[in-house]
Motif scaffolding. Sequence first.
Motif, PDB file in Angstrom:
ATOM      1  N   SER A  22       0.844  -1.190   0.000  1.00 50.30           N
ATOM      2  CA  SER A  22       0.000   0.000   0.000  1.00 50.30           C
ATOM      3  C   SER A  22       0.879   1.238   0.000  1.00 50.30           C
ATOM      4  N   MET A  23       0.683   2.122   0.969  1.00 51.85           N
ATOM      5  CA  MET A  23       1.465   3.355   1.014  1.00 51.85           C
ATOM      6  C   MET A  23       2.343   3.368   2.250  1.00 51.85           C
ATOM      7  N   SER A  24       3.482   4.013   2.156  1.00 47.35           N
ATOM      8  CA  SER A  24       4.386   4.099   3.287  1.00 47.35           C
ATOM      9  C   SER A  24       4.981   5.483   3.334  1.00 47.35           C
ATOM     10  N   ARG A  25       5.691   5.777   4.427  1.00 42.98           N
ATOM     11  CA  ARG A  25       6.266   7.096   4.598  1.00 42.98           C
ATOM     12  C   ARG A  25       7.782   7.000   4.627  1.00 42.98           C
ATOM     13  N   GLU A  26       8.425   7.806   3.795  1.00 45.63           N
ATOM     14  CA  GLU A  26       9.871   7.932   3.894  1.00 45.63           C
ATOM     15  C   GLU A  26      10.162   8.624   5.210  1.00 45.63           C
ATOM     16  N   ILE A  27      11.073   8.059   6.008  1.00 42.93           N
ATOM     17  CA  ILE A  27      11.289   8.638   7.331  1.00 42.93           C
ATOM     18  C   ILE A  27      12.570   9.452   7.367  1.00 42.93           C
ATOM     19  N   LEU A  37      17.862  12.218   5.925  1.00 41.79           N
ATOM     20  CA  LEU A  37      19.223  11.709   5.832  1.00 41.79           C
ATOM     21  C   LEU A  37      20.035  12.526   4.839  1.00 41.79           C
ATOM     22  N   ARG A  38      21.262  12.849   5.218  1.00 40.01           N
ATOM     23  CA  ARG A  38      22.147  13.531   4.263  1.00 40.01           C
ATOM     24  C   ARG A  38      22.535  12.555   3.159  1.00 40.01           C
ATOM     25  N   GLU A 131      41.584 -15.089  17.601  1.00 39.78           N
ATOM     26  CA  GLU A 131      41.465 -15.133  19.051  1.00 39.78           C
ATOM     27  C   GLU A 131      41.804 -13.808  19.713  1.00 39.78           C
ATOM     28  N   GLU A 132      42.600 -12.989  19.046  1.00 42.40           N
ATOM     29  CA  GLU A 132      42.983 -11.719  19.666  1.00 42.40           C
ATOM     30  C   GLU A 132      41.877 -10.662  19.574  1.00 42.40           C
ATOM     31  N   LEU A 133      40.786 -10.969  18.883  1.00 44.33           N
ATOM     32  CA  LEU A 133      39.676 -10.036  18.760  1.00 44.33           C
ATOM     33  C   LEU A 133      38.502 -10.503  19.611  1.00 44.33           C
ATOM     34  N   CYS A 134      37.718  -9.541  20.118  1.00 40.97           N
ATOM     35  CA  CYS A 134      36.517  -9.895  20.876  1.00 40.97           C
ATOM     36  C   CYS A 134      35.426  -8.874  20.602  1.00 40.97           C
ATOM     37  N   ASP A 135      34.209  -9.263  20.930  1.00 41.05           N
ATOM     38  CA  ASP A 135      33.007  -8.525  20.573  1.00 41.05           C
ATOM     39  C   ASP A 135      32.422  -7.830  21.797  1.00 41.05           C
ATOM     40  N   LEU A 136      32.464  -6.505  21.798  1.00 41.92           N
ATOM     41  CA  LEU A 136      31.903  -5.696  22.876  1.00 41.92           C
ATOM     42  C   LEU A 136      30.466  -5.287  22.559  1.00 41.92           C
ATOM     43  N   PRO A 137      29.695  -4.911  23.576  1.00 43.60           N
ATOM     44  CA  PRO A 137      28.404  -4.267  23.280  1.00 43.60           C
ATOM     45  C   PRO A 137      28.623  -3.076  22.362  1.00 43.60           C
ATOM     46  N   ASN A 138      27.761  -2.936  21.372  1.00 41.77           N
ATOM     47  CA  ASN A 138      27.924  -1.834  20.425  1.00 41.77           C
ATOM     48  C   ASN A 138      26.570  -1.343  19.959  1.00 41.77           C
ATOM     49  N   ARG A 139      26.574  -0.245  19.246  1.00 43.04           N
ATOM     50  CA  ARG A 139      25.350   0.358  18.720  1.00 43.04           C
ATOM     51  C   ARG A 139      25.588   0.767  17.273  1.00 43.04           C
ATOM     52  N   SER A 140      24.527   0.731  16.470  1.00 40.40           N
ATOM     53  CA  SER A 140      24.633   1.066  15.049  1.00 40.40           C
ATOM     54  C   SER A 140      23.655   2.169  14.696  1.00 40.40           C
ATOM     55  N   ARG A 141      24.067   3.035  13.774  1.00 35.72           N
ATOM     56  CA  ARG A 141      23.224   4.136  13.308  1.00 35.72           C
ATOM     57  C   ARG A 141      23.361   4.271  11.793  1.00 35.72           C
ATOM     58  N   VAL A 142      22.251   4.528  11.119  1.00 34.39           N
ATOM     59  CA  VAL A 142      22.313   4.968   9.731  1.00 34.39           C
ATOM     60  C   VAL A 142      22.682   6.445   9.753  1.00 34.39           C
ATOM     61  N   ILE A 143      23.772   6.813   9.086  1.00 32.54           N
ATOM     62  CA  ILE A 143      24.221   8.207   9.141  1.00 32.54           C
ATOM     63  C   ILE A 143      24.059   8.938   7.810  1.00 32.54           C
ATOM     64  N   ALA A 144      23.786   8.217   6.722  1.00 26.44           N
ATOM     65  CA  ALA A 144      23.600   8.868   5.421  1.00 26.44           C
ATOM     66  C   ALA A 144      23.021   7.847   4.445  1.00 26.44           C
ATOM     67  N   ARG A 145      22.508   8.361   3.333  1.00 26.40           N
ATOM     68  CA  ARG A 145      22.165   7.475   2.223  1.00 26.40           C
ATOM     69  C   ARG A 145      23.073   7.806   1.050  1.00 26.40           C
ATOM     70  N   LEU A 146      23.363   6.811   0.238  1.00 28.67           N
ATOM     71  CA  LEU A 146      24.236   7.032  -0.896  1.00 28.67           C
ATOM     72  C   LEU A 146      23.465   7.709  -2.027  1.00 28.67           C
ATOM     73  N   GLY A 151      15.315   7.245   0.539  1.00 27.61           N
ATOM     74  CA  GLY A 151      15.388   7.296   1.986  1.00 27.61           C
ATOM     75  C   GLY A 151      14.828   6.037   2.624  1.00 27.61           C
ATOM     76  N   LEU A 152      15.089   5.881   3.913  1.00 25.84           N
ATOM     77  CA  LEU A 152      14.490   4.786   4.663  1.00 25.84           C
ATOM     78  C   LEU A 152      12.970   4.917   4.614  1.00 25.84           C
ATOM     79  N   VAL A 153      12.297   3.774   4.737  1.00 25.38           N
ATOM     80  CA  VAL A 153      10.850   3.735   4.550  1.00 25.38           C
ATOM     81  C   VAL A 153      10.178   3.185   5.794  1.00 25.38           C
TER      82      VAL A 153
END
Length: 208
Positions: A22-27, A37-38, A131-146, A151-153
């Motif tokens: 149906s219809m959606s909104r670019e956010i 988004l830049r 083995e020398e690498l490990c996974d910490l808590p992290n956060r992700s953000r969309v910072i731009a569109r190519l 845009g995101l929908v």
Amino acid sequence: MTTVLGLTTAAGLLVALGAGASMSREIAHVDNPSHMLRVVDRPVTGRPLTVVTPEGDRYTMAAVRAGVGRAPVSGLPAPPPGKGYAFIDYVLTNPHRRPILLDFPPDLLLRRTAVPADFAERCVFRIGAPEELCDLPNRSRVIARLRGSRGLVRIDADTYLAPRSSYLVRVVADAPVLDTLGPPDMALYVWQVRFTGDRIARRIPFPA
């Protein structure tokens, strides 16, 4: 590990997504819903990696750069002097002709010796990664569109990647580290079973 999306509903442009949607909104911008988004040119990347979910959704990712910043995304406390937050920028692409759910398959892995002592117990080894690498808590953000991507929908309560569109994403480890760290001290890996099928970590390489 849970990546923090921080997505909020925002008014945007109405776009048609075809039959069944149906219809959606670019956010608007993921971090700041009052601005769109830049737009950035496609950066130089390393060799891309494509993963497929059990539902058949494909995500293609290609690493751009790594670094340390005092405020690489919003919402982090100010780090002590001489420290910052490790981050990696990568391109996330929806190769389908249909929208797919916004998700962040990769995590940032840090060199274990660079992890602060008070975060050591939270830094987890992932099978398939060195083995020398490990996974910490992290956060992700969309910072731009190519450039050339839509845009995101927003569809109902969820956020989607637009068809055949690419976005610049920043993943940030939550532990303050020395600001002298660089690309040799961190790496981008996909390890979650939803994207790998076997929990064997797959590396997304930086540009040569």
